[in-house]
Design a protein around this motif. Structure first.
Motif, PDB file in Angstrom:
ATOM      1  N   LEU A 169    -104.538  52.172 -16.857  1.00  0.00           N
ATOM      2  CA  LEU A 169    -103.494  51.248 -17.298  1.00  0.00           C
ATOM      3  C   LEU A 169    -104.026  49.832 -17.466  1.00  0.00           C
ATOM      4  CD1 LEU A 169    -100.654  52.438 -14.886  1.00  0.00           C
ATOM      5  CD2 LEU A 169    -100.978  53.086 -17.279  1.00  0.00           C
ATOM      6  N   ALA A 170    -105.007  49.497 -16.669  1.00  0.00           N
ATOM      7  CA  ALA A 170    -105.500  48.123 -16.722  1.00  0.00           C
ATOM      8  C   ALA A 170    -106.935  48.053 -16.222  1.00  0.00           C
ATOM      9  CB  ALA A 170    -104.615  47.220 -15.864  1.00  0.00           C
ATOM     10  N   GLU A 171    -107.647  47.105 -16.757  1.00  0.00           N
ATOM     11  CA  GLU A 171    -108.981  46.800 -16.251  1.00  0.00           C
ATOM     12  C   GLU A 171    -108.938  45.382 -15.698  1.00  0.00           C
ATOM     13  OE1 GLU A 171    -112.023  47.474 -19.072  1.00  0.00           O
ATOM     14  OE2 GLU A 171    -111.613  49.625 -19.218  1.00  0.00           O
ATOM     15  N   ARG A 172    -109.729  45.157 -14.699  1.00  0.00           N
ATOM     16  CA  ARG A 172    -109.696  43.831 -14.075  1.00  0.00           C
ATOM     17  C   ARG A 172    -111.092  43.492 -13.584  1.00  0.00           C
ATOM     18  NH1 ARG A 172    -106.443  40.050 -11.834  1.00  0.00           N
ATOM     19  NH2 ARG A 172    -106.935  39.307  -9.739  1.00  0.00           N
ATOM     20  N   SER A 173    -111.543  42.311 -13.972  1.00  0.00           N
ATOM     21  CA  SER A 173    -112.842  41.841 -13.500  1.00  0.00           C
ATOM     22  C   SER A 173    -112.626  40.804 -12.409  1.00  0.00           C
ATOM     23  CB  SER A 173    -113.630  41.216 -14.656  1.00  0.00           C
ATOM     24  OG  SER A 173    -113.938  42.210 -15.608  1.00  0.00           O
ATOM     25  N   LEU A 174    -113.237  41.018 -11.273  1.00  0.00           N
ATOM     26  CA  LEU A 174    -113.140  40.076 -10.165  1.00  0.00           C
ATOM     27  C   LEU A 174    -114.332  39.127 -10.238  1.00  0.00           C
ATOM     28  CD1 LEU A 174    -112.385  42.637  -7.304  1.00  0.00           C
ATOM     29  CD2 LEU A 174    -110.896  41.802  -9.130  1.00  0.00           C
ATOM     30  N   VAL A 175    -114.071  37.866 -10.072  1.00  0.00           N
ATOM     31  CA  VAL A 175    -115.162  36.894 -10.178  1.00  0.00           C
ATOM     32  C   VAL A 175    -115.334  36.147  -8.867  1.00  0.00           C
ATOM     33  CG1 VAL A 175    -114.950  36.574 -12.669  1.00  0.00           C
ATOM     34  CG2 VAL A 175    -113.585  35.132 -11.130  1.00  0.00           C
ATOM     35  N   TRP A 176    -116.549  35.712  -8.638  1.00  0.00           N
ATOM     36  CA  TRP A 176    -116.809  34.864  -7.476  1.00  0.00           C
ATOM     37  C   TRP A 176    -118.025  33.978  -7.761  1.00  0.00           C
ATOM     38  CZ3 TRP A 176    -117.913  40.045  -7.705  1.00  0.00           C
ATOM     39  CH2 TRP A 176    -119.229  40.426  -7.463  1.00  0.00           C
ATOM     40  N   MET A 177    -118.122  32.934  -6.977  1.00  0.00           N
ATOM     41  CA  MET A 177    -119.190  31.950  -7.153  1.00  0.00           C
ATOM     42  C   MET A 177    -120.505  32.485  -6.604  1.00  0.00           C
ATOM     43  SD  MET A 177    -119.247  28.050  -5.666  1.00  0.00           S
ATOM     44  CE  MET A 177    -119.015  28.576  -3.974  1.00  0.00           C
ATOM     45  N   ALA A 178    -121.591  32.256  -7.336  1.00  0.00           N
ATOM     46  CA  ALA A 178    -122.896  32.743  -6.891  1.00  0.00           C
ATOM     47  C   ALA A 178    -123.386  31.991  -5.653  1.00  0.00           C
ATOM     48  CB  ALA A 178    -123.917  32.613  -8.022  1.00  0.00           C
ATOM     49  N   PHE A 179    -123.059  30.714  -5.571  1.00  0.00           N
ATOM     50  CA  PHE A 179    -123.510  29.950  -4.407  1.00  0.00           C
ATOM     51  C   PHE A 179    -122.754  30.432  -3.172  1.00  0.00           C
ATOM     52  CE2 PHE A 179    -123.854  26.525  -1.383  1.00  0.00           C
ATOM     53  CZ  PHE A 179    -125.177  26.130  -1.533  1.00  0.00           C
ATOM     54  N   PRO A 180    -123.463  30.639  -2.046  1.00  0.00           N
ATOM     55  CA  PRO A 180    -122.797  31.215  -0.873  1.00  0.00           C
ATOM     56  C   PRO A 180    -121.753  30.278  -0.258  1.00  0.00           C
ATOM     57  CG  PRO A 180    -125.063  30.587  -0.352  1.00  0.00           C
ATOM     58  CD  PRO A 180    -124.903  30.444  -1.840  1.00  0.00           C
ATOM     59  N   ARG A 181    -120.531  30.730  -0.262  1.00  0.00           N
ATOM     60  CA  ARG A 181    -119.446  29.936   0.334  1.00  0.00           C
ATOM     61  C   ARG A 181    -119.700  29.683   1.813  1.00  0.00           C
ATOM     62  NH1 ARG A 181    -115.017  30.834   3.385  1.00  0.00           N
ATOM     63  NH2 ARG A 181    -113.288  29.379   3.125  1.00  0.00           N
ATOM     64  N   GLN A 182    -120.263  30.660   2.475  1.00  0.00           N
ATOM     65  CA  GLN A 182    -120.522  30.531   3.907  1.00  0.00           C
ATOM     66  C   GLN A 182    -121.369  29.295   4.204  1.00  0.00           C
ATOM     67  OE1 GLN A 182    -121.601  34.245   5.754  1.00  0.00           O
ATOM     68  NE2 GLN A 182    -123.068  33.232   7.097  1.00  0.00           N
ATOM     69  N   VAL A 183    -122.316  29.029   3.333  1.00  0.00           N
ATOM     70  CA  VAL A 183    -123.185  27.866   3.513  1.00  0.00           C
ATOM     71  C   VAL A 183    -122.420  26.582   3.173  1.00  0.00           C
ATOM     72  CG1 VAL A 183    -125.331  26.759   2.749  1.00  0.00           C
ATOM     73  CG2 VAL A 183    -125.229  29.253   3.038  1.00  0.00           C
TER      74      VAL A 183
END
Lengths: 574, 323
Positions: free
Chosen positions: B58-72
């Protein structure tokens, strides 16, 4: 079509829309009491982390436009350049007693609320004139010395708005009217050292107060680079921006108390303790943030937790000791090309086969009245827009559960249909302005929704210029006049709040989610190419619509710091 | 959607001839890693193996996130410079780079950055490629990193020994694929499948368990959890892989103040499904990456670029079909 091409023909449909929007009048809930003065012990949550108390001394040191905000109908912005420093410092000593504190502004708001209740009128006759002041990096450097200015940890503040302009997506082409070289103030060599904000309920009060400050500034050798008058739109459009949509519906709630009395919170709490969301929402949809998100030196929002605090940034390493309780102020003068926006909306809605107002409301995420598309997808709903316990109560990814409210005399409860889950953005599209800039429960490119709370800002802007909304047949003279928004916001970091919202989310077609640019304030400038797009929900998928015109054009501003009031007559004028 | 007959390689790369048994091996690895599993907790959906279960998508979805580590980033909340130093610092293990994207920085003799290479390729792919065709791996290293690379440089011991993912051309002297401890495709697949178990969570405010300080883990948990709560069947979109999908150089300037040209180069993969991305100013320009400014700030660390690189994983959601 070039941005600013106001000579483009307008048609009857445009005039009809302007007239239609001008007639909107949100229905206000009747006979409802709002937050008892001195607090309500029932607002306290058992076991909750104690919130900081802002006693009279501290309230008197915080500028009032930060908390609770200058919610006045008329404001005037003076952009000044320091010339003779000794004289300028005398001027600062003169203006310091005029600066309105949180204490004064909050007292006014509370009395205003009490009068509303007692008199049963919407707008009791009360008036005040308020003044706040902020300084650029250069202004602080001149007044307090380089070491003090360099002690501000926010690198964007130290650089200034002009240096960050193209990073924010502003035009790189010097021929573009939004290029910083064309700004009325804040462009290269035109950056203000001092910003004075004067706000008043009464036009005459504002004019006389502004004149007094200008006269004294001139006598003290300050150069007036630019001034801008701002006014809320008239009549039923009060609180709307120039495209015609209600603005500022959603603001974060600030944690903290006015006194140690039980329930004496700065931001009234309406959720019942039995609702687990009472721990992080003040009223439905209004997230509670620790004050250090806006005031330097105060406990901040935890990076991983919805309701715990994190220690403030250390004095001395992130800001000079005297800057505690101050806040960074971003000012952007944004020109709005109202005909261009509605030309696009009319043409695209026709192509897509949907009513213009419906399509335009998808761009914003709210109907002109302010009613959220998530709660009323098919049509505007003035009653919903006027219900402050309902008009901001919705999440995107899951079906919104009704809030359990404490008893509110006279309020029958939120009886409007709750928002259904819209993970795929088919009701309120991913590009919608309110979904881009306030993702609420959505996970983003920075992870969990807890992180989004770190990005929220306090918006304190006001429109400028005469409106077109409400005018069926505008004259050429009116069409050619400039209008827009003096955008003002406060935060404890410029880079991780205002700039992140602008660049990372509004300007990106893929962040926080795929679906296109923010069609209201988003900008794109890839080596001069400024085309944007949105993926409009359509049966069976989406339809990509290219935005090859621009209707929000930057025309000035600056990065400033609104210091604690003691510093104005203190370190800054020593 | 028809059943997936054979899981493809990430970005459909063809490092070996199409008739190589390597592709069946890769399919088997993925098929063995994916299990059709019903959700638990408040969710009613399922995760499915697209090679076994037919679903009407029914749907496709691309999840995105930042390459730089958020933890840092959050660890150095008030000191971005310290965050950049830490994220670039551990070239032998790249331990801070835990967002399924790692990078390597090349500097000139003056210490200026001349090139930054980002990768999202999994160690599992390269281990299997090594097992199938060592010479091909050596050839790829020679093309991607250094023509001088030999087979001996890439193995843990003598002739015939295993592939050494921590070889110097994938650590101190270059980069080919992910090596950070948890940056494996197996971990990503596990995260995706486990995310349908939402516990008692009714929305994303109740979803992420404490301690997930990255961008990617809560992102996947929240989005898959919310989809599972709708009762849909979910899986990852073919070709399954971790990708770079975006990079933004808006407001980046040359030393003369003019906007940068397009210095990005997709080395492996394709637009939207990038496996290897290089940022380098062409020779002869008269300046290098380390002379460029991002929003008025000179590029001193690879992490400054990583902040503007966006990663993705794509999923599909639908209802069970009948065929």
């Amino acid at each position: 079509m070039k941005p600013g091409d106001t000579d483009a023909p307008i048609d009857d449909q445009f005039g009809d829309l302007m007239e239609q929007i001008g007639k909107l009048e949100p229905e206000l809930p009747k006979d409802i009491s709002i937050s008892a003065l001195g607090g309500d012990p029932a607002e306290e949550l058992p076991g909750a982390e104690p919130e900081p108390v802002y006693d009279v001394k501290r309230r008197s040191n915080i500028q009032g436009d930060i908390i609770p905000g200058f919610n006045k109908d008329h404001q005037h912005f003076l952009f000044l350049r320091l010339e003779n420093l000794q004289q300028a410092k005398q001027w600062l000593k003169w203006i310091a007693p005029l600066i309105t504190s949180m204490e004064e502004a909050l007292a006014f708001v509370r009395v205003h609320r009490a009068l509303r209740l007692r008199l049963g009128v919407k707008e009791p006759s009360m008036r005040a004139t308020w003044v706040n002041i902020a300084f650029s990096y250069r202004g602080i450097e001149l007044l307090a010395g380089t070491a003090e200015a360099e002690a501000f940890g926010d690198q964007s503040f130290r650089q200034g708005l002009a240096a960050r302009s193209t990073y924010l997506g502003d035009p790189t082409d010097p021929q573009h009217p939004g290029h910083s070289s064309h700004w009325v103030v804040g462009g290269p060599e035109q950056e203000a050292d001092v910003l004075v904000i004067v706000a008043a309920d009464d036009h005459g009060d504002l004019v006389s107060s502004v004149q007094r400050i200008k006269n004294r500034a001139k006598q003290s050798g300050l150069q007036l680079l630019f001034e801008q008058r701002g006014d809320t739109l008239p009549g039923p459009l009060r609180g709307h921006e120039h495209f015609g949509f209600k603005d500022g519906v959603s603001q974060p709630g600030i944690r903290g108390k006015v006194s140690t009395a039980p329930g004496d919170f700065i931001t009234p709490r309406y959720l019942d303790a039995v609702d687990p969301r009472a721990r992080f929402f003040a009223k439905p949809g209004q997230l509670l943030l620790w004050p250090g998100q806006f005031l330097l030196g105060e406990p901040r929002q935890h990076t991983e937790d919805l309701y715990s605090s994190a220690p403030a940034a250390a004095t001395g390493s992130s800001f000079p000791y005297w800057a505690a309780l101050g806040s960074y102020l971003v000012c952007r003068r944004l020109r709005q090309d109202v005909p261009a926006f509605w030309r696009f909306a009319i043409a695209t809605a026709s192509t897509l086969g949907m009513p213009t107002l419906t399509f335009a409301s998808l761009l914003v995420g709210r109907w002109p009245s302010g009613a959220p598309v998530m709660r009323t997808p098919a049509a505007d709903d003035a009653a919903l827009a006027g219900d402050i316990w309902a008009n901001n109560h919705f999440i995107f990814n899951d079906t919104t559960r009704p809030s359990m409210l404490r008893p509110i005399p006279g309020y029958a409860g939120d009886t409007f249909p709750q928002a259904a889950a819209d993970l795929l953005g088919s009701v309120c599209p991913h590009f919608a302005h309110i979904r881009k800039t306030n993702p609420r429960d959505i996970a983003t490119d920075l992870g969990k929704p807890h992180d989004s709370m770190l990005r929220m800002i306090l918006r304190r802007g006001i429109p400028f210029g005469d409106p077109l909304v409400g005018v069926k047949r505008p004259s050429q003279h009116l069409l050619r006049q400039e209008r827009g928004l003096v955008f003002v916001c406060f935060g404890s970091t410029i880079e991780d709040q205002f700039e992140l919202l602008t660049r990372r989310w509004s300007n990106s077609p893929i962040q926080p989610n795929f679906g296109g640019h923010d069609p209201i304030i988003g900008q794109s400038d890839r080596r001069g190419a400024r085309e944007r797009f949105i993926d409009v929900p359509a049966p069976g998928g989406t339809r990509r619509v290219t935005l090859d015109d621009e209707w929000v054009i930057p025309t000035g501003g600056g990065y400033f710091f609104a210091p604690p009031i003691e510093a104005i007559a203190g370190v800054l004028s020593a | 959607m028809a059943l997936v007959t054979r899981f493809d390689t990430p970005a459909s790369v063809r490092d070996l001839p199409a008739n190589s048994a390597f592709y069946d091996d890769w399919h088997n690895f993925l098929a063995g890693s994916l299990n059709t599993t019903a959700a638990t907790g408040t969710a009613t959906g399922e995760f499915y193996d697209a090679s076994e279960v037919n679903v009407n998508v029914l749907a496709e979805r691309s999840l995105v996130w930042m390459a730089f580590p958020r933890q840092v980033l959050v660890a150095h909340r008030d000191d971005r410079r310290a965050a950049f130093v830490e994220a670039d610092g551990d070239v032998a293990r790249r331990d801070p780079q835990n967002e399924y994207c790692e990078w390597h920085v090349t500097r000139d003799t003056a210490g200026k950055i001349t090139k930054v290479v980002f990768v999202t390729e999994s160690p599992e792919y390269w281990q299997r490629l090594w097992a199938a065709h060592r010479a091909a791996v050596v050839g790829l290293y020679q093309t991607l990193v250094d023509p001088a690379v030999s087979e001996a440089d890439l193995r843990v011991g003598g002739p015939g020994s295993d592939y050494n993912q921590f070889n110097r051309f994938n650590t101190t002297d270059g980069i080919v694929h992910l090596i950070q401890n948890i940056n494996t495709l197996s971990a990503a697949l596990g995260l995706s499948q486990q995310s349908i178990h939402t516990g008692a969570a009714r929305d994303n405010y109740e979803t992420p368990p404490p301690g997930l300080r990255t961008s990617v883990d809560p992102r996947v948990k929240c989005d898959i959890g919310a989809l599972a709560r709708t009762g849909l069947s979910l899986t990852l979109r073919e070709p399954i892989g971790l990708y770079i999908t975006g990079y933004d150089d808006t407001g980046w300037t040359k030393p003369d103040g003019s906007p940068v040209d397009d210095y990005w180069r997709i080395v492996r993969g394709s637009p939207g499904r990038i496996l290897r991305l290089a940022y380098e100013v062409p020779a002869g320009a008269g300046f290098v990456v380390g002379d460029l400014l991002i929003g008025g700030r000179r590029i001193e660390w690879g992490g400054q670029i990583a902040e503007h690189v966006t990663c993705t994983v794509a999923g599909m959601a639908g209802t069970r079909g009948r065929g």
